[in-house]
Design a protein around this motif. Structure first.
Motif: not given
Length: 311
Positions: A92, A96, A175, A250, A254, A261-262
Motif C-alpha cells: 500500500v 501511495f 487509497l 491514514a 481513514t 486498504r490504507t
C-alpha cells in the motif's frame, strides 16, 4: 655610461607577508579548532536528535517483550519477512508513494509553467497553492475527513444539489482519496521548486530555439525538461521519502481502513508499537523502512545524475 640603479618596491607593491613553518601550522590548527567549535552545537543536535535515536532503534530491534528488554537476535526481522500484514502495508505504501511522487512532479511542473507566465494575479495564486503545504497535516486530515463525510460532508451535498449520485469516498476509493488529498497538500511546494528551476534557465536558449524554428513542444522537450533534471531529481527524492514516511493521512482520515486498504507502513508500525506494545518488533520494522529509503534514494541519485544535461 651611468651605473644602473635599482629602486626598492614601494610598500603598496611589496608582496604580502605569509606565515611559514611552525607558525603557519599553528595558525591552521587554530582555524580548524575554531571551525569545529562553531560546528559543535550542530554536531550535538544531530547526535541527540538523529543518530542516538537511530542507534536506539537498531538496538531495540534485536529485543522483544513489552519493554524491548529480552534479547531475541534476528527473530524480529524473520518475523517481518513472513508477516502478511507487513507485506500488505508495504505494498500500500509503495503504491501511495509512487502515485504521490508522479503526481507531484506532473502537477507541480504544470502549475509552475502556467504561473511562470506574465499573468495578472499570479503571485496570489502561488500563495494560495502553497498554503496547504504550510498547514499542519492534522488540520488537513480533519478538514478533508469532514468534507468527505458521506452524510454531512459538503462534497456530497454539492453533488446532491447538482443532481449527481453521492459517494462514500472513504469506503469505495480510500487509497485514491488520500492520494488526492496528499497531492492537494504538497503540490504547492513542488510548484515553488519547479518555479525556481524555470527561472534559472537563461531566456537566450528559448530565443535561439525560436529563431531556429522550434515550437513550444520542442522547446519544452529539448530545453526546459533537460535543464530541469536537477530540480526534478530533488523533487522525486523528497517525494519518495515523504510518501514512504506518510502517516497522518491514514491515521486521521481513514484509520487504516477499510479492510487495511490504507494501512500505510508507518501507521502499521505505530499500531505495532502503541497498540500491540511490541516495541522490539516495531523497531525492526522501522529500521527496515530506513534501509528501503536509503536504497531508493541512492538509486534515484545514481539514475538522476546520469541524466543531467548541461548546455
Amino acid at each position: 655610461m651611468s651605473a644602473a640603479t635599482t629602486t626598492a618596491p614601494s610598500p603598496s607593491e611589496a608582496p604580502p607577508l605569509r606565515p611559514r613553518g611552525p607558525f603557519r601550522r599553528s595558525l591552521n590548527r587554530r582555524y580548524v579548532i575554531t571551525a569545529y567549535l562553531f560546528l559543535l552545537p550542530a554536531f550535538a543536535f544531530f547526535g541527540l536528535m538523529f543518530y542516538l535515536p537511530i542507534g536506539n532503534v537498531i538496538a531495540n530491534s534485536f529485543n522483544t517483550g513489552p519493554q524491548a528488554d529480552v534479547y531475541a537476535g534476528l527473530e524480529n526481522y524473520r518475523r517481518a519477512l513472513d508477516d502478511s500484514a507487513v507485506h500488505n502495508s508495504f505494498t500500500v505504501t509503495v503504491v501511495f508513494g509512487a502515485a504521490t511522487t508522479i503526481g507531484a512532479i506532473v502537477l507541480g511542473l504544470g502549475l509552475a509553467m502556467v504561473l511562470n507566465q506574465r499573468l495578472r494575479g499570479r503571485v496570489v495564486f502561488r500563495a494560495m497553492l502553497l498554503v496547504p503545504y504550510l498547514t499542519s497535516v492534522a488540520i488537513i486530515g480533519l478538514l478533508w475527513r469532514n468534507i468527505l463525510d458521506p452524510q454531512l460532508g459538503i462534497l456530497n451535498r454539492v453533488l446532491s444539489d447538482l443532481g449527481l449520485p453521492t459517494q462514500t469516498w472513504l469506503n469505495t476509493h480510500p487509497l485514491a482519496t488520500i492520494i488526492a488529498v496528499t497531492l492537494w497538500m504538497n503540490v504547492g511546494y513542488t510548484m515553488v521548486l519547479f518555479l525556481a528551476g524555470l527561472q534559472g534557465i537563461p531566456e537566450e536558449f528559448y530565443e535561439a530555439a525560436t529563431v531556429d524554428g522550434a515550437g513550444p513542444w520542442q522547446r519544452f522537450w529539448r530545453i526546459t525538461l533537460p535543464l530541469l533534471t536537477p530540480t526534478t531529481l530533488f523533487v522525486s527524492v523528497m517525494a519518495v521519502i515523504s510518501g514512504l514516511q506518510a502517516f497522518g493521512q491514514a491515521y486521521i482520515i481513514t484509520g487504516g481502513g477499510p479492510a487495511d486498504r490504507t494501512d500505510l507502513y508507518i501507521f502499521h508500525v505505530f499500531n505495532v508499537a502503541f497498540t500491540s506494545r511490541d516495541f522490539g518488533y516495531a523497531s525492526a520494522l522501522s529500521f527496515l523502512l530506513f534501509l528501503v529509503i536509503v536504497l531508493f534514494t541512492v538509486v534515484q541519485l545514481r539514475l538522476g545524475r546520469r541524466g543531467e544535461v548541461q548546455y
